[in-house]
Design a protein around this motif. Structure first.
Motif, PDB file in Angstrom:
ATOM      1  N   VAL A  19      42.764  32.203   1.638  1.00  0.00           N
ATOM      2  CA  VAL A  19      43.550  30.967   1.665  1.00  0.00           C
ATOM      3  C   VAL A  19      44.717  31.154   2.624  1.00  0.00           C
ATOM      4  O   VAL A  19      45.080  32.280   2.982  1.00  0.00           O
ATOM      5  CB  VAL A  19      44.075  30.586   0.264  1.00  0.00           C
ATOM      6  N   GLY A  20      45.307  30.045   3.032  1.00  0.00           N
ATOM      7  CA  GLY A  20      46.469  30.091   3.895  1.00  0.00           C
ATOM      8  C   GLY A  20      47.744  29.898   3.095  1.00  0.00           C
ATOM      9  O   GLY A  20      47.794  29.093   2.161  1.00  0.00           O
ATOM     10  N   ARG A  21      48.770  30.637   3.456  1.00  0.00           N
ATOM     11  CA  ARG A  21      50.078  30.521   2.816  1.00  0.00           C
ATOM     12  C   ARG A  21      51.111  30.129   3.872  1.00  0.00           C
ATOM     13  O   ARG A  21      51.232  30.784   4.906  1.00  0.00           O
ATOM     14  CB  ARG A  21      50.481  31.839   2.164  1.00  0.00           C
ATOM     15  N   SER A  22      51.842  29.044   3.631  1.00  0.00           N
ATOM     16  CA  SER A  22      52.854  28.591   4.572  1.00  0.00           C
ATOM     17  C   SER A  22      54.039  29.545   4.577  1.00  0.00           C
ATOM     18  O   SER A  22      54.546  29.924   3.520  1.00  0.00           O
ATOM     19  CB  SER A  22      53.325  27.181   4.204  1.00  0.00           C
ATOM     20  N   VAL A  23      54.470  29.928   5.788  1.00  0.00           N
ATOM     21  CA  VAL A  23      55.602  30.844   5.932  1.00  0.00           C
ATOM     22  C   VAL A  23      56.472  30.362   7.092  1.00  0.00           C
ATOM     23  O   VAL A  23      56.103  29.469   7.849  1.00  0.00           O
ATOM     24  CB  VAL A  23      55.130  32.291   6.219  1.00  0.00           C
ATOM     25  N   ARG A  24      57.650  30.977   7.217  1.00  0.00           N
ATOM     26  CA  ARG A  24      58.546  30.728   8.338  1.00  0.00           C
ATOM     27  C   ARG A  24      58.699  32.004   9.142  1.00  0.00           C
ATOM     28  O   ARG A  24      58.957  33.072   8.592  1.00  0.00           O
ATOM     29  CB  ARG A  24      59.916  30.273   7.841  1.00  0.00           C
TER      30      ARG A  24
ATOM     31  N   PRO B 119      60.610  34.487  11.965  1.00  0.00           N
ATOM     32  CA  PRO B 119      62.039  34.813  12.110  1.00  0.00           C
ATOM     33  C   PRO B 119      62.838  33.774  12.886  1.00  0.00           C
ATOM     34  O   PRO B 119      64.028  33.584  12.634  1.00  0.00           O
ATOM     35  CB  PRO B 119      62.002  36.160  12.846  1.00  0.00           C
ATOM     36  N   ASP B 120      62.176  33.070  13.824  1.00  0.00           N
ATOM     37  CA  ASP B 120      62.900  32.064  14.601  1.00  0.00           C
ATOM     38  C   ASP B 120      62.908  30.689  13.935  1.00  0.00           C
ATOM     39  O   ASP B 120      63.378  29.703  14.512  1.00  0.00           O
ATOM     40  CB  ASP B 120      62.306  31.951  16.005  1.00  0.00           C
ATOM     41  N   GLY B 121      62.369  30.635  12.708  1.00  0.00           N
ATOM     42  CA  GLY B 121      62.361  29.387  11.957  1.00  0.00           C
ATOM     43  C   GLY B 121      61.126  28.535  12.137  1.00  0.00           C
ATOM     44  O   GLY B 121      60.970  27.496  11.488  1.00  0.00           O
ATOM     45  N   THR B 122      60.206  28.957  13.006  1.00  0.00           N
ATOM     46  CA  THR B 122      58.978  28.198  13.248  1.00  0.00           C
ATOM     47  C   THR B 122      58.045  28.286  12.046  1.00  0.00           C
ATOM     48  O   THR B 122      57.864  29.359  11.473  1.00  0.00           O
ATOM     49  CB  THR B 122      58.254  28.743  14.497  1.00  0.00           C
ATOM     50  N   ALA B 123      57.464  27.156  11.683  1.00  0.00           N
ATOM     51  CA  ALA B 123      56.501  27.143  10.577  1.00  0.00           C
ATOM     52  C   ALA B 123      55.193  27.772  11.024  1.00  0.00           C
ATOM     53  O   ALA B 123      54.736  27.562  12.150  1.00  0.00           O
ATOM     54  CB  ALA B 123      56.266  25.719  10.102  1.00  0.00           C
ATOM     55  N   ASP B 124      54.581  28.555  10.152  1.00  0.00           N
ATOM     56  CA  ASP B 124      53.302  29.195  10.464  1.00  0.00           C
ATOM     57  C   ASP B 124      52.506  29.335   9.176  1.00  0.00           C
ATOM     58  O   ASP B 124      52.971  28.983   8.084  1.00  0.00           O
ATOM     59  CB  ASP B 124      53.537  30.561  11.104  1.00  0.00           C
ATOM     60  N   VAL B 125      51.296  29.851   9.302  1.00  0.00           N
ATOM     61  CA  VAL B 125      50.422  30.106   8.156  1.00  0.00           C
ATOM     62  C   VAL B 125      49.941  31.540   8.240  1.00  0.00           C
ATOM     63  O   VAL B 125      49.513  32.001   9.308  1.00  0.00           O
ATOM     64  CB  VAL B 125      49.209  29.148   8.152  1.00  0.00           C
ATOM     65  N   GLU B 126      50.018  32.270   7.123  1.00  0.00           N
ATOM     66  CA  GLU B 126      49.467  33.614   7.075  1.00  0.00           C
ATOM     67  C   GLU B 126      48.228  33.618   6.197  1.00  0.00           C
ATOM     68  O   GLU B 126      48.130  32.857   5.231  1.00  0.00           O
ATOM     69  CB  GLU B 126      50.490  34.623   6.558  1.00  0.00           C
ATOM     70  N   VAL B 127      47.277  34.453   6.542  1.00  0.00           N
ATOM     71  CA  VAL B 127      46.026  34.542   5.799  1.00  0.00           C
ATOM     72  C   VAL B 127      46.202  35.516   4.637  1.00  0.00           C
ATOM     73  O   VAL B 127      46.659  36.638   4.827  1.00  0.00           O
ATOM     74  CB  VAL B 127      44.880  35.025   6.699  1.00  0.00           C
ATOM     75  N   VAL B 128      45.848  35.053   3.439  1.00  0.00           N
ATOM     76  CA  VAL B 128      45.878  35.904   2.245  1.00  0.00           C
ATOM     77  C   VAL B 128      44.440  36.042   1.749  1.00  0.00           C
ATOM     78  O   VAL B 128      43.765  35.044   1.487  1.00  0.00           O
ATOM     79  CB  VAL B 128      46.763  35.302   1.140  1.00  0.00           C
ATOM     80  N   LEU B 129      43.975  37.269   1.647  1.00  0.00           N
ATOM     81  CA  LEU B 129      42.591  37.542   1.265  1.00  0.00           C
ATOM     82  C   LEU B 129      42.546  38.187  -0.115  1.00  0.00           C
ATOM     83  O   LEU B 129      43.165  39.234  -0.346  1.00  0.00           O
ATOM     84  CB  LEU B 129      41.939  38.476   2.288  1.00  0.00           C
ATOM     85  N   PHE B 130      41.827  37.545  -1.021  1.00  0.00           N
ATOM     86  CA  PHE B 130      41.603  38.103  -2.365  1.00  0.00           C
ATOM     87  C   PHE B 130      40.198  38.697  -2.395  1.00  0.00           C
ATOM     88  O   PHE B 130      39.227  38.032  -1.999  1.00  0.00           O
ATOM     89  CB  PHE B 130      41.742  37.020  -3.425  1.00  0.00           C
ATOM     90  N   VAL B 131      40.088  39.932  -2.847  1.00  0.00           N
ATOM     91  CA  VAL B 131      38.788  40.605  -2.864  1.00  0.00           C
ATOM     92  C   VAL B 131      38.431  41.048  -4.275  1.00  0.00           C
ATOM     93  O   VAL B 131      39.276  41.557  -5.013  1.00  0.00           O
ATOM     94  CB  VAL B 131      38.783  41.825  -1.913  1.00  0.00           C
ATOM     95  N   GLN B 132      37.187  40.835  -4.626  1.00  0.00           N
ATOM     96  CA  GLN B 132      36.639  41.354  -5.877  1.00  0.00           C
ATOM     97  C   GLN B 132      35.906  42.640  -5.525  1.00  0.00           C
ATOM     98  O   GLN B 132      34.959  42.622  -4.725  1.00  0.00           O
ATOM     99  CB  GLN B 132      35.698  40.329  -6.514  1.00  0.00           C
ATOM    100  N   LEU B 133      36.351  43.742  -6.091  1.00  0.00           N
ATOM    101  CA  LEU B 133      35.868  45.052  -5.677  1.00  0.00           C
ATOM    102  C   LEU B 133      34.667  45.504  -6.486  1.00  0.00           C
ATOM    103  O   LEU B 133      34.508  45.151  -7.664  1.00  0.00           O
ATOM    104  CB  LEU B 133      36.988  46.083  -5.812  1.00  0.00           C
TER     105      LEU B 133
END
Length: 233
Positions: free
Chosen positions: A132-137, A139-153
């Motif tokens: 899923v994507g997580r909204s983040v900021r 360092p310069d204040g620009t909005a971005d999205v980081e990828v968060v991966l959940f794994v079933q091991l």
């Protein structure tokens, strides 16, 4: 929308041809048709087709739910809800649901690309996953999205620094640097529908503390509780 053809070659990872009787096209966000080499976009049908439903049961007279589901994104065009691209051989590659696509650095990527790498290269470690994507900021204040991966091991595997490094390196090599998750988290279960489809939108809502209204459509609705407990702000 796409399927097989007995007189054409079969290519790994793609559907051979658009379906007969369907005016299939891949469109960008402005409704412009994308061709082979242009990259992925929305899987659409430009003309009515024989198996097209006429209405939703219980919808109002204007068909508001029906239109919102398929025609609101690009006026007058059936948008099927899949993120796809045309290949040079004339086939189609489906990258995942368009409402579950990720947008790190302003570049849209499909979650199916990540899942395919894990299933193909790391079956000894990961049995299932959801991204899923997580909204983040930045360092310069620009909005971005980081990828968060959940794994079933797989049973007996633990998720330590070495395992996370292996997952990230594999995704970088087999997919692209854009697909590399910012976070890799072990989960006890992946929420899926009755026919086994991952529900990224439901996971994202649970992590945000929002109500998931269609829990009854899940094969394992109790699995969402873990994501609600993990909730990020």
């Amino acid at each position: 929308f796409a399927g097989g053809c007995p007189i054409l070659p079969v290519r790994d990872g793609e559907l051979q041809v658009p379906a007969l009787g369907m005016d299939v096209a891949i469109l960008d966000e402005e409704g412009k048709k994308l061709r082979a080499g242009d990259g992925p976009g929305e899987l659409c049908c430009l003309q009515p087709f024989a198996s097209q439903p006429l209405q939703f049961v219980g919808d109002d007279e204007r068909g508001s739910k029906y239109r919102a589901a398929y025609f609101d994104q690009i006026e007058g065009v059936w948008c099927h809800g899949d993120f796809a691209e045309v290949t040079h051989s004339g086939g189609l590659i489906i990258h995942g649901r368009s409402d579950a696509t990720l947008n790190p650095g302003g570049v849209r990527i499909g979650t199916a690309d990540i899942y395919g790498v894990l299933e193909r290269v790391l079956p000894d470690m990961v049995t299932d996953s959801v991204a899923v994507g997580r909204s983040v900021r930045l360092p310069d204040g620009t909005a971005d999205v980081e990828v968060v991966l959940f794994v079933q091991l797989r049973e007996g595997v633990t998720l330590g620094d070495d395992e996370i490094r292996r997952i990230r390196t594999t995704i970088r090599t087999e997919a692209s640097p854009r697909h590399v998750p910012a976070h890799v988290i072990a989960t006890p279960a992946i929420p899926v529908t009755a026919n086994g489809k991952k529900v990224e939108v439901a996971v994202r809502k649970a992590l945000a503390g929002q109500e998931v209204k269609n829990r009854g459509a899940l094969a394992n609705p109790e699995s969402l509780d873990w994501y609600y407990d993990l909730r990020w702000d």
